[in-house]
Design a protein around this motif. Structure first.
Motif, PDB file in Angstrom:
ATOM      1  N   PRO A  68       4.129   8.301  -2.981  1.00  0.00           N
ATOM      2  CA  PRO A  68       4.744   8.719  -3.944  1.00  0.00           C
ATOM      3  C   PRO A  68       6.055   9.262  -3.891  1.00  0.00           C
ATOM      4  O   PRO A  68       6.721   9.123  -4.871  1.00  0.00           O
ATOM      5  CB  PRO A  68       3.712   9.789  -4.575  1.00  0.00           C
ATOM      6  CG  PRO A  68       2.342   9.571  -3.991  1.00  0.00           C
ATOM      7  CD  PRO A  68       2.604   9.028  -2.446  1.00  0.00           C
ATOM      8  N   PHE A  69       6.113   9.852  -2.928  1.00  0.00           N
ATOM      9  CA  PHE A  69       7.675  10.482  -2.808  1.00  0.00           C
ATOM     10  C   PHE A  69       8.935   9.395  -2.701  1.00  0.00           C
ATOM     11  O   PHE A  69       9.995   9.703  -3.467  1.00  0.00           O
ATOM     12  CB  PHE A  69       7.906  11.309  -1.430  1.00  0.00           C
ATOM     13  CG  PHE A  69       9.112  12.089  -1.440  1.00  0.00           C
ATOM     14  CD1 PHE A  69       9.286  13.216  -1.842  1.00  0.00           C
ATOM     15  CD2 PHE A  69      10.142  11.603  -0.563  1.00  0.00           C
ATOM     16  CE1 PHE A  69      10.328  14.064  -1.876  1.00  0.00           C
ATOM     17  CE2 PHE A  69      11.347  12.139  -0.749  1.00  0.00           C
ATOM     18  CZ  PHE A  69      11.465  13.546  -1.355  1.00  0.00           C
ATOM     19  N   HIS A  70       8.688   8.128  -2.292  1.00  0.00           N
ATOM     20  CA  HIS A  70       9.410   7.142  -2.444  1.00  0.00           C
ATOM     21  C   HIS A  70       9.054   6.149  -3.347  1.00  0.00           C
ATOM     22  O   HIS A  70      10.100   5.280  -3.920  1.00  0.00           O
ATOM     23  CB  HIS A  70       9.439   6.519  -1.063  1.00  0.00           C
ATOM     24  CG  HIS A  70      10.076   7.069   0.110  1.00  0.00           C
ATOM     25  ND1 HIS A  70      11.518   7.595   0.111  1.00  0.00           N
ATOM     26  CD2 HIS A  70       9.779   7.644   1.207  1.00  0.00           C
ATOM     27  CE1 HIS A  70      11.664   8.246   1.064  1.00  0.00           C
ATOM     28  NE2 HIS A  70      10.678   8.246   1.766  1.00  0.00           N
ATOM     29  N   GLN A  71       7.746   5.948  -3.845  1.00  0.00           N
ATOM     30  CA  GLN A  71       7.501   4.829  -4.750  1.00  0.00           C
ATOM     31  C   GLN A  71       6.348   5.524  -5.962  1.00  0.00           C
ATOM     32  O   GLN A  71       5.653   5.052  -6.435  1.00  0.00           O
ATOM     33  CB  GLN A  71       6.579   4.069  -4.024  1.00  0.00           C
ATOM     34  CG  GLN A  71       7.068   3.221  -2.720  1.00  0.00           C
ATOM     35  CD  GLN A  71       5.999   2.877  -1.807  1.00  0.00           C
ATOM     36  OE1 GLN A  71       4.956   3.435  -1.053  1.00  0.00           O
ATOM     37  NE2 GLN A  71       6.102   1.305  -1.753  1.00  0.00           N
ATOM     38  N   ALA A  72       7.326   6.459  -6.498  1.00  0.00           N
ATOM     39  CA  ALA A  72       6.801   7.166  -7.637  1.00  0.00           C
ATOM     40  C   ALA A  72       6.164   6.243  -8.988  1.00  0.00           C
ATOM     41  O   ALA A  72       5.343   6.251  -9.561  1.00  0.00           O
ATOM     42  CB  ALA A  72       7.805   8.155  -8.146  1.00  0.00           C
ATOM     43  N   THR A 122      -7.421   9.061 -11.622  1.00  0.00           N
ATOM     44  CA  THR A 122      -6.508  10.056 -10.769  1.00  0.00           C
ATOM     45  C   THR A 122      -6.298   9.473  -9.575  1.00  0.00           C
ATOM     46  O   THR A 122      -6.179   8.218  -9.518  1.00  0.00           O
ATOM     47  CB  THR A 122      -7.300  11.381 -10.411  1.00  0.00           C
ATOM     48  OG1 THR A 122      -6.476  12.398  -9.758  1.00  0.00           O
ATOM     49  CG2 THR A 122      -8.479  11.210  -9.749  1.00  0.00           C
ATOM     50  N   CYS A 123      -5.649  10.054  -8.783  1.00  0.00           N
ATOM     51  CA  CYS A 123      -5.451   9.581  -7.348  1.00  0.00           C
ATOM     52  C   CYS A 123      -5.905  10.522  -6.425  1.00  0.00           C
ATOM     53  O   CYS A 123      -6.117  11.753  -6.669  1.00  0.00           O
ATOM     54  CB  CYS A 123      -4.017   8.928  -7.243  1.00  0.00           C
ATOM     55  SG  CYS A 123      -3.020  10.532  -6.830  1.00  0.00           S
ATOM     56  N   TYR A 124      -6.019  10.119  -5.194  1.00  0.00           N
ATOM     57  CA  TYR A 124      -6.280  10.792  -3.917  1.00  0.00           C
ATOM     58  C   TYR A 124      -5.401  10.646  -2.734  1.00  0.00           C
ATOM     59  O   TYR A 124      -4.526   9.486  -3.080  1.00  0.00           O
ATOM     60  CB  TYR A 124      -7.797  11.067  -3.511  1.00  0.00           C
ATOM     61  CG  TYR A 124      -8.338   9.569  -3.033  1.00  0.00           C
ATOM     62  CD1 TYR A 124      -8.622   9.397  -1.722  1.00  0.00           C
ATOM     63  CD2 TYR A 124      -8.848   8.797  -4.155  1.00  0.00           C
ATOM     64  CE1 TYR A 124      -9.137   7.902  -1.214  1.00  0.00           C
ATOM     65  CE2 TYR A 124      -9.317   7.477  -3.555  1.00  0.00           C
ATOM     66  CZ  TYR A 124      -9.687   7.261  -2.058  1.00  0.00           C
ATOM     67  OH  TYR A 124      -9.954   6.165  -1.801  1.00  0.00           O
ATOM     68  N   MET A 125      -5.385  11.353  -1.874  1.00  0.00           N
ATOM     69  CA  MET A 125      -4.034  11.159  -0.798  1.00  0.00           C
ATOM     70  C   MET A 125      -4.675  11.374   0.584  1.00  0.00           C
ATOM     71  O   MET A 125      -5.858  11.982   1.004  1.00  0.00           O
ATOM     72  CB  MET A 125      -3.004  12.204  -1.099  1.00  0.00           C
ATOM     73  CG  MET A 125      -2.676  12.138  -2.491  1.00  0.00           C
ATOM     74  SD  MET A 125      -0.987  13.345  -2.865  1.00  0.00           S
ATOM     75  CE  MET A 125      -0.067  12.005  -2.297  1.00  0.00           C
ATOM     76  N   THR A 141       2.203   5.841   9.765  1.00  0.00           N
ATOM     77  CA  THR A 141       3.126   4.700   9.998  1.00  0.00           C
ATOM     78  C   THR A 141       3.969   4.482   8.607  1.00  0.00           C
ATOM     79  O   THR A 141       4.909   4.075   8.401  1.00  0.00           O
ATOM     80  CB  THR A 141       2.187   3.380   9.930  1.00  0.00           C
ATOM     81  OG1 THR A 141       1.480   3.294  11.116  1.00  0.00           O
ATOM     82  CG2 THR A 141       3.158   2.090   9.616  1.00  0.00           C
ATOM     83  N   TYR A 142       3.184   4.976   7.047  1.00  0.00           N
ATOM     84  CA  TYR A 142       4.030   4.849   6.074  1.00  0.00           C
ATOM     85  C   TYR A 142       4.655   6.324   5.840  1.00  0.00           C
ATOM     86  O   TYR A 142       4.282   7.213   5.085  1.00  0.00           O
ATOM     87  CB  TYR A 142       2.811   4.648   4.879  1.00  0.00           C
ATOM     88  CG  TYR A 142       1.814   3.683   5.270  1.00  0.00           C
ATOM     89  CD1 TYR A 142       2.491   2.391   5.764  1.00  0.00           C
ATOM     90  CD2 TYR A 142       0.218   3.794   5.136  1.00  0.00           C
ATOM     91  CE1 TYR A 142       1.509   1.513   5.996  1.00  0.00           C
ATOM     92  CE2 TYR A 142      -0.345   2.721   5.713  1.00  0.00           C
ATOM     93  CZ  TYR A 142       0.170   1.559   6.075  1.00  0.00           C
ATOM     94  OH  TYR A 142      -0.813   0.478   6.465  1.00  0.00           O
ATOM     95  N   VAL A 143       5.812   6.189   6.244  1.00  0.00           N
ATOM     96  CA  VAL A 143       6.804   7.271   6.203  1.00  0.00           C
ATOM     97  C   VAL A 143       7.084   7.787   4.653  1.00  0.00           C
ATOM     98  O   VAL A 143       7.168   7.070   3.828  1.00  0.00           O
ATOM     99  CB  VAL A 143       8.000   7.031   6.911  1.00  0.00           C
ATOM    100  CG1 VAL A 143       7.434   6.911   8.447  1.00  0.00           C
ATOM    101  CG2 VAL A 143       8.951   5.855   6.369  1.00  0.00           C
ATOM    102  N   GLY A 144       7.350   9.188   4.748  1.00  0.00           N
ATOM    103  CA  GLY A 144       7.985   9.680   3.267  1.00  0.00           C
ATOM    104  C   GLY A 144       6.934  10.730   2.648  1.00  0.00           C
ATOM    105  O   GLY A 144       6.899  11.032   1.588  1.00  0.00           O
ATOM    106  N   GLY A 145       5.827  11.111   3.472  1.00  0.00           N
ATOM    107  CA  GLY A 145       4.995  11.962   3.038  1.00  0.00           C
ATOM    108  C   GLY A 145       3.450  11.202   2.856  1.00  0.00           C
ATOM    109  O   GLY A 145       3.271  10.134   3.234  1.00  0.00           O
ATOM    110  N   LYS A 204       2.073  19.475  -7.271  1.00  0.00           N
ATOM    111  CA  LYS A 204       2.286  19.371  -8.312  1.00  0.00           C
ATOM    112  C   LYS A 204       3.054  18.046  -8.627  1.00  0.00           C
ATOM    113  O   LYS A 204       2.955  17.372  -9.881  1.00  0.00           O
ATOM    114  CB  LYS A 204       3.025  20.381  -8.651  1.00  0.00           C
ATOM    115  CG  LYS A 204       3.643  20.520 -10.226  1.00  0.00           C
ATOM    116  CD  LYS A 204       4.107  21.846 -10.492  1.00  0.00           C
ATOM    117  CE  LYS A 204       4.595  21.734 -12.050  1.00  0.00           C
ATOM    118  NZ  LYS A 204       5.598  23.153 -12.339  1.00  0.00           N
ATOM    119  N   TYR A 205       4.191  17.826  -7.918  1.00  0.00           N
ATOM    120  CA  TYR A 205       4.876  16.343  -8.254  1.00  0.00           C
ATOM    121  C   TYR A 205       3.980  15.214  -8.209  1.00  0.00           C
ATOM    122  O   TYR A 205       4.395  14.418  -9.198  1.00  0.00           O
ATOM    123  CB  TYR A 205       6.149  16.230  -7.315  1.00  0.00           C
ATOM    124  CG  TYR A 205       5.662  15.698  -5.632  1.00  0.00           C
ATOM    125  CD1 TYR A 205       5.836  14.368  -5.541  1.00  0.00           C
ATOM    126  CD2 TYR A 205       5.204  16.316  -4.733  1.00  0.00           C
ATOM    127  CE1 TYR A 205       5.468  13.752  -4.309  1.00  0.00           C
ATOM    128  CE2 TYR A 205       4.773  15.821  -3.678  1.00  0.00           C
ATOM    129  CZ  TYR A 205       4.956  14.457  -3.298  1.00  0.00           C
ATOM    130  OH  TYR A 205       4.746  13.896  -2.122  1.00  0.00           O
TER     131      TYR A 205
END
Length: 282
Positions: free
Chosen positions: A193-197, A215-218, A223-227, A275-276
């Motif tokens: 999400p940080f890169h692909q909001a 909703t989503c979960y995380m 490998t998938y950089v950016g959070g 939150k974001y």
């Protein structure tokens, strides 16, 4: 190919992987496919220049997209996997002895064949399991024509570019919904999400009119950089995402599955969104 491979998925932000040895590099009927070895990540598969899976951390992605919804549901018998040609998702789903049938729809047969040859540590012998119904077909077209009902649909897609773009549309999700059983769950990969909001926001906007609970979960996958990566969640059975840790522990123990990332505690925590990310979901 030699030296370094550069992934430019996120525009101005590029990621470099050192290539120690190339195992395959060619154009399939649908996309460019590369399998190579990297000292940190082991064997790596990239499609059209974008990393899809690596030997060392694939367990996180596959365990969280397979075991979490299966154990949340509690009675999954029929599973549909869209994509997932590397076989990792299939292998994790088939670990559940109560699953009677898994239909896997993959566009590119070459991905499957090369995964069996070069990535057996990921797929194991999953493609030989008699519970598998393997379909080589465009996933969007399959869903449009599908008349079966599934307890769980897993969209193990590439990013919304190239062949995978159609798997992120409202029509596709609506077709998935009509093929879910009454208590069925749809889960999707929705990038970092940080890169692909936009990707997550778009999927959630399509989910909300067709599912009672969205909703989503995380999970964090190196490998998938950016959070952390987001996984979309849609179902008409309210409360499936809120199964208690105690109940999940009972179900997990009964499954007799060994995992390297998934635990009942991680399961519950995965729905606690920063939150974001929650703002993107809302």
């Amino acid at each position: 190919m030699s030296g370094w491979i550069t992934e430019a998925l996120h525009g101005d932000f590029h990621t470099n992987f050192r290539v120690n040895k190339v195992l395959f590099d060619n154009q399939t009927e649908h996309q460019n496919l590369v399998i190579y070895e990297n000292e940190i990540y082991g064997r790596v598969m990239a499609l059209d220049g974008v990393t899809q899976i690596t030997e060392r951390d694939e367990f996180i992605y596959h365990e969280m997209l397979a075991h979490l919804p299966i154990l949340a549901h509690g009675n999954v018998r029929k599973v549909l996997i869209i994509g997932g040609g590397d076989g990792g998702m299939l292998e994790e789903v088939l670990k559940h002895k109560d699953v009677d049938k898994v239909t896997m729809v993959e566009l590119d047969r070459t991905v499957i064949e090369l995964s069996k040859e070069h990535l057996p540590m990921i797929c194991g012998d999953a493609f030989d399991d008699p519970r598998l119904d393997l379909v080589i077909k465009d996933g969007c077209l399959f869903m449009k024509e599908c008349c079966e009902k599934y307890d769980l649909i897993i969209v193990d897609s590439t990013d919304p570019i190239g062949p995978g773009e159609v798997l992120f549309t409202d029509n596709f999700y609506t077709d998935c919904k009509k093929c879910l059983s009454e208590d069925g769950i749809l889960v999707t990969q929705n990038g970092v999400p940080f890169h692909q909001a936009t990707e997550l926001k778009s999927t959630m906007s399509f989910f909300k009119p067709i599912f009672e609970e969205t909703t989503c979960y995380m999970a964090t996958i190196p490998t998938y950089v950016g959070g952390p990566m987001a996984f979309g969640w849609g179902t008409d059975k309210a409360g499936l995402k809120d199964v208690s840790v105690a109940e999940l522990q009972v179900r997990f123990a009964a499954s007799e599955i060994e995992t390297d990332y998934y635990t009942p505690e991680v399961h519950r925590a995965a729905f606690a969104l920063p939150k974001y990310v929650q703002e993107l979901v809302d």
